[in-house]
Motif scaffolding. Structure first.
Motif, mmCIF file in Angstrom:
data_model
loop_
_atom_site.group_PDB
_atom_site.id
_atom_site.type_symbol
_atom_site.label_atom_id
_atom_site.label_comp_id
_atom_site.label_asym_id
_atom_site.label_seq_id
_atom_site.Cartn_x
_atom_site.Cartn_y
_atom_site.Cartn_z
ATOM 1 N N MET A 1 40.558 25.423 51.382
ATOM 2 C CA MET A 1 40.711 26.656 51.150
ATOM 3 C C MET A 1 39.612 27.372 50.700
ATOM 4 N N SER A 2 38.728 27.005 49.453
ATOM 5 C CA SER A 2 37.890 27.338 49.005
ATOM 6 C C SER A 2 36.488 27.147 50.359
ATOM 7 N N LEU A 3 36.295 26.151 51.780
ATOM 8 C CA LEU A 3 35.352 26.763 52.663
ATOM 9 C C LEU A 3 35.931 28.201 53.453
ATOM 10 N N HIS A 4 37.253 28.425 53.191
ATOM 11 C CA HIS A 4 37.388 29.017 54.643
ATOM 12 C C HIS A 4 37.095 30.525 53.782
ATOM 13 N N ILE A 5 37.375 30.420 52.539
ATOM 14 C CA ILE A 5 37.004 31.257 51.468
ATOM 15 C C ILE A 5 35.695 32.394 52.001
ATOM 16 N N ALA A 6 35.220 30.706 51.587
ATOM 17 C CA ALA A 6 33.046 31.197 51.225
ATOM 18 C C ALA A 6 33.038 31.522 52.338
ATOM 19 N N ASP A 7 33.511 31.150 53.582
ATOM 20 C CA ASP A 7 32.583 31.442 55.095
ATOM 21 C C ASP A 7 33.276 32.199 55.885
ATOM 22 N N GLY A 8 33.956 33.505 54.479
ATOM 23 C CA GLY A 8 34.430 34.918 55.046
ATOM 24 C C GLY A 8 35.867 35.264 55.326
ATOM 25 N N MET A 9 36.285 34.171 54.927
ATOM 26 C CA MET A 9 38.117 34.806 55.473
ATOM 27 C C MET A 9 38.607 34.928 54.478
ATOM 28 N N TYR A 10 38.499 36.500 53.415
ATOM 29 C CA TYR A 10 39.095 37.004 52.831
ATOM 30 C C TYR A 10 38.687 39.078 53.431
ATOM 31 N N GLY A 11 39.530 39.820 52.297
ATOM 32 C CA GLY A 11 40.177 40.779 52.407
ATOM 33 C C GLY A 11 41.028 40.810 51.445
ATOM 34 N N ALA A 12 41.265 43.012 51.424
ATOM 35 C CA ALA A 12 41.926 43.532 50.142
ATOM 36 C C ALA A 12 42.920 43.811 51.009
ATOM 37 N N VAL A 13 44.164 43.737 50.365
ATOM 38 C CA VAL A 13 45.425 44.911 50.688
ATOM 39 C C VAL A 13 45.541 45.435 49.205
ATOM 40 N N VAL A 14 45.099 47.167 49.835
ATOM 41 C CA VAL A 14 45.880 48.050 48.602
ATOM 42 C C VAL A 14 47.361 48.774 48.991
ATOM 43 N N ILE A 15 48.096 48.479 47.462
ATOM 44 C CA ILE A 15 49.670 48.998 48.323
ATOM 45 C C ILE A 15 50.039 50.055 46.663
ATOM 46 N N ASP A 16 49.938 51.282 47.185
ATOM 47 C CA ASP A 16 50.179 52.518 45.950
ATOM 48 C C ASP A 16 51.314 52.669 45.472
ATOM 49 N N PRO A 17 51.661 52.381 44.068
ATOM 50 C CA PRO A 17 53.228 52.800 43.452
ATOM 51 C C PRO A 17 53.933 53.746 44.673
ATOM 52 N N PRO A 18 55.145 54.227 44.663
ATOM 53 C CA PRO A 18 55.893 55.239 45.738
ATOM 54 C C PRO A 18 55.334 56.441 44.943
ATOM 55 N N ASP A 19 55.044 56.924 43.587
ATOM 56 C CA ASP A 19 54.713 58.243 43.486
ATOM 57 C C ASP A 19 53.786 58.822 43.553
ATOM 58 N N PHE A 20 52.632 58.046 43.844
ATOM 59 C CA PHE A 20 50.665 57.751 44.115
ATOM 60 C C PHE A 20 50.376 59.428 44.830
ATOM 61 N N ARG A 21 49.437 59.979 44.018
ATOM 62 C CA ARG A 21 49.375 61.070 44.997
ATOM 63 C C ARG A 21 47.775 61.056 45.262
ATOM 64 N N THR A 22 46.920 61.462 46.217
ATOM 65 C CA THR A 22 45.279 61.156 46.585
ATOM 66 C C THR A 22 44.900 62.684 45.391
ATOM 67 N N SER A 23 43.759 62.953 44.967
ATOM 68 C CA SER A 23 43.108 63.759 44.617
ATOM 69 C C SER A 23 43.576 64.732 44.933
ATOM 70 N N THR A 24 43.439 65.192 46.599
ATOM 71 C CA THR A 24 44.254 66.787 46.629
ATOM 72 C C THR A 24 45.523 67.132 46.548
ATOM 73 N N GLY A 25 45.813 65.689 45.816
ATOM 74 C CA GLY A 25 47.618 66.457 45.697
ATOM 75 C C GLY A 25 48.604 65.732 46.886
ATOM 76 N N SER A 26 47.986 65.432 47.301
ATOM 77 C CA SER A 26 49.200 64.339 48.870
ATOM 78 C C SER A 26 50.168 63.791 48.165
ATOM 79 N N THR A 27 50.555 62.961 49.407
ATOM 80 C CA THR A 27 51.377 61.565 49.106
ATOM 81 C C THR A 27 50.807 61.460 49.968
#
Length: 150
Positions: A124-150
């Protein structure tokens, strides 16, 4: 300490808001590709990538959203993907697929946060070192952006 080469374009670091109002199904395809990229002036590295980028594209959603991610393996070796944002044991649903194959991975986001995803094929460490990774961002249910929208 050379500057970037001519034609270099940096990655846009802005994070777009999550789509939908919750309980959205996100259907996306990630294609594994083997690439050789210049990672520093005059330095080339073989990369295993999700959609040709290292790190891979960010997935964005909200608690309660379901993700259906189809992995298409156009690489030269077996690969998989493990989503830390889901509460699944990776041994069966996130198994390795061989070159030329595809598999749809499915998970529901039950917790907010920023989570890693990565290839979990051994070593696994070889696959990650060679670029196979990323991010998942999960907002909470009541999250509001800086513009106030959900």
């Amino acid at each position: 300490m050379a500057g970037p080469p001519a034609g270099f374009t940096g990655r846009d670091a802005r994070l777009l808001p999550a789509r939908g109002a919750g309980h959205t199904v996100h259907r996306e395809t990630r294609t594994v590709r083997d690439l050789v990229r210049e990672v520093a002036r005059g330095v080339r590295q073989k990369l295993w990538t999700f959609d040709g980028t290292a790190p891979g594209p960010v997935l964005r959603g909200r608690v309660g959203d379901t993700f259906e991610i189809t992995l298409v393996n156009r690489g030269t070796t077996g690969h998989s993907v493990d989503f830390h944002a889901g509460a699944l044991a990776p041994d069966r649903p996130m198994r390795t697929i061989q070159p030329g194959r595809s598999l749809t991975y499915r998970f529901t986001a039950t917790r907010s946060g920023i989570w890693m995803y990565h290839c979990s094929t051994m070593p696994m460490s070889l696959h990650i070192a060679d670029g196979m990774y990323g991010a998942v961002v999960i907002d909470p249910p009541d999250f509001r952006t800086s513009t106030g929208s959900t």
